[in-house]
Structures are given as structure tokens and as C-alpha cells.
Design a protein around this motif. Structure first.
Motif, PDB file in Angstrom:
ATOM      1  N   ILE A   2      45.492  46.084  89.351  1.00 23.38           N
ATOM      2  CA  ILE A   2      44.912  46.024  88.012  1.00 23.38           C
ATOM      3  C   ILE A   2      44.260  44.656  87.868  1.00 23.38           C
ATOM      4  CG2 ILE A   2      45.323  46.127  85.529  1.00 23.38           C
ATOM      5  CD1 ILE A   2      47.839  47.799  86.142  1.00 23.38           C
TER       6      ILE A   2
ATOM      7  N   ILE B 202      48.275  53.640  90.488  1.00 24.06           N
ATOM      8  CA  ILE B 202      47.406  52.464  90.444  1.00 24.06           C
ATOM      9  C   ILE B 202      48.143  51.307  91.111  1.00 24.06           C
ATOM     10  CG2 ILE B 202      46.208  50.848  88.934  1.00 24.06           C
ATOM     11  CD1 ILE B 202      46.109  53.153  86.853  1.00 24.06           C
TER      12      ILE B 202
ATOM     13  N   ILE C 122      40.050  48.164  89.521  1.00 27.46           N
ATOM     14  CA  ILE C 122      41.317  48.828  89.761  1.00 27.46           C
ATOM     15  C   ILE C 122      41.375  49.254  91.228  1.00 27.46           C
ATOM     16  CG2 ILE C 122      41.613  49.665  87.397  1.00 27.46           C
ATOM     17  CD1 ILE C 122      40.842  52.457  88.439  1.00 27.46           C
TER      18      ILE C 122
ATOM     19  N   THR D 289      51.919  46.395  91.126  1.00 23.43           N
ATOM     20  CA  THR D 289      51.294  46.035  89.844  1.00 23.43           C
ATOM     21  C   THR D 289      52.340  45.511  88.870  1.00 23.43           C
ATOM     22  OG1 THR D 289      51.490  48.292  88.961  1.00 23.43           O
ATOM     23  CG2 THR D 289      49.474  47.761  90.138  1.00 23.43           C
TER      24      THR D 289
END
Length: 274
Positions: free
Chosen positions: A63, A60, A70, A124
Motif C-alpha cells: 500500500i 493486497i 498498490i 502491509t
């Protein structure tokens, strides 16, 4: 009723960001329900609907809790990723997750090191740590200038960016290991977080150990279920499952993983040396 992280969500591609000639970020709407809010370092299982029911883990890279979004950043390296790279806004992918553990924050001054698309989970973490008021130095490494990821984005969140490229087209000329040695000559850190090619992370591990800097490393292995059942991502000789006990491992844990920086296993369990 809240959805389980093990349920597929058929998600429409909301936006596509072309990061480099080989890397794209895909943005999706995502309900931030309890248990489904991603944390820095976690990953999603992505199903491509390409006729082979292929499913792969993807870090990922964005966020957006406030706007329920996402992002996953994908490098085009094979048949599966090439199929995804040919999708357009409005096309759909199957997503389930988030899975795995996450980076932690220890101390106030942190060194974040990312190589290539390894900058996805690093990005992130940096944004999250900056929101907590931490001072972050980021080493963003790539082969060449055009492959550097997220430098503007992380600069905008207040991180200090140190680029390095193999060919010297941007910033320091050399590898992430060389840049780390260079930065540690003048700076001290409470901890570090690292993600990139494993041979790179092995070199970084040795440097940080010599400097007595505790770190966390994001590892990648072949996965099928992401739920700790199939055993495909177990590590020698600990038996730790990357999808459950990882993908983030501490310095002390890395010392116990005999395959780290040496080899990984394919779907048949055959060793492939780095």
C-alpha cells in the motif's frame, strides 16, 4: 466524482517483482480516492482477461499511499495464476476493490505470523503498525529458504524477523507452530495477527488461546462477487460472508466458525476436508 470500489479499473502492470520461483508481486498505479484507500488485510478482485473472464480475490501486499501504488502478490498454483505469471510490464489486468475488513492494532507489542504467500497481507500490516510506532515480531514461515517472503523489506521497516523453514535451510527448522511455541517461551504480546494455510492457522489458534493472546486471522474462501450477494463465501454455521464480515476474524469469532481448520466448500458447495 469518486469511483466506486465496485467499478473495474483497467490497470497497467507498472512493475513485476520476482519474489521466488513461484511467487511474483505485481505493482499498479492506484488513485487513493476516498473509499478506495486500501487497509492492511483487505483484498482486490482481479480479472485476468484470459478469455474465460476469470476473476479471483488477491490479498493486497503493498500500500503506497504517498506514491499512489498498490501491489498484489500471487503464487502460481493453477491456470488462472499461471496466466497472470506470464504477463509482462505494460500488460493490463482488471481490478476492483478494496474489499473486506482489515487488521486492527491493539496494544504496543504485536506478533505477526505468516506462512508462505500468507505473508502478503501480513507485510502491509507490519509496515502500517511500525509507522504507528508499534514493536513487531514477525514469524515468516515457508517450506524452504527460497520461498521466504518479504524478510528484507520488513527488516528495513524495523520489525524483528524470525524465520522458520520446514527443511531448516533458513532460521528455525520446523513449522510456524513450532516457531510460535519457541518464541512464546521468552516473549509476551498484546495481540497477534495470522495468515497462512488454514491448517497452520488452526494450530496457531490453539497455541495463542493457551497463551491467552487475542489474535486476528485472515481467512480465504471461494468468492464470486466480493459484495456479499452471491453467498459463495459463507461460513458454517455463522453465515458470515468472508468478503464482508471478513476476511479478518477475531479469536472470539473463530471459535464460532465450525469449519475453521476442518474443511472449505468449492463452487458447488461440496466440502473439501483439510
Amino acid at each position: 466524482m469518486a469511483k466506486s470500489i465496485n467499478e473495474y479499473e483497467i490497470s497497467e502492470i507498472k512493475d513485476i517483482i520476482i519474489e521466488t520461483d513461484t511467487i511474483k508481486t505485481f505493482i499498479f498505479d492506484w488513485d487513493m480516492e476516498e473509499g478506495r484507500i486500501p487497509k492492511p488485510g483487505q483484498f482486490m478482485m482481479v480479472w485476468s482477461f484470459n478469455g474465460k473472464q476469470d476473476e479471483k480475490p488477491m490479498s493486497i501486499s503493498k500500500i503506497g499511499i504517498n506514491n499512489n501504488e498498490i501491489g498484489i502478490t500471487i503464487k502460481n498454483v493453477g491456470e488462472f495464476t499461471n496466466h497472470i505469471h506470464n504477463l509482462e510490464i505494460g500488460d493490463k489486468l482488471g481490478l476492483r476493490g478494496p474489499y473486506g475488513n482489515n487488521f486492527s492494532i491493539n496494544g504496543n507489542k504485536i506478533l505477526a505470523i505468516g506462512g508462505g504467500v500468507g505473508m502478503a497481507p501480513i507485510s502491509t500490516f507490519v509496515e502500517y503498525a511500525r509507522e504507528k510506532g508499534k514493536e513487531i515480531d514477525v514469524i515468516s514461515a515457508s517450506i524452504t529458504k527460497d520461498e521466504l517472503l518479504f524478510t528484507n523489506r520488513l527488516d528495513n521497516c524495523g520489525a524483528n524477523i524470525f524465520t522458520c523453514t520446514d527443511d531448516g535451510t533458513c532460521g528455525f527448522e520446523g513449522y510456524a507452530t513450532h516457531r510460535t511455541i519457541n518464541i512464546l517461551e521468552d516473549s509476551c504480546y498484546d495481540m497477534a495477527v495470522v495468515c497462512g494455510p488454514e491448517i497452520m492457522m488452526k494450530g496457531i489458534f490453539n497455541i495463542l488461546e493457551d497463551a491467552s493472546i487475542l489474535a486476528e486471522y485472515s481467512m480465504e474462501r471461494y468468492m464470486k462477487c466480493a459484495m456479499g450477494i452471491c453467498g459463495q463465501c459463507c461460513l458454517d454455521n455463522t453465515g458470515w460472508r468472508v468478503c464482508i464480515e471478513g476476511p479478518i476474524f477475531t479469536s472470539d469469532q473463530i471459535k464460532q466458525i465450525i469449519e475453521f481448520g476442518k474443511y472449505h466448500r468449492d463452487a458447488s458447495g461440496v466440502k473439501h476436508y483439510l
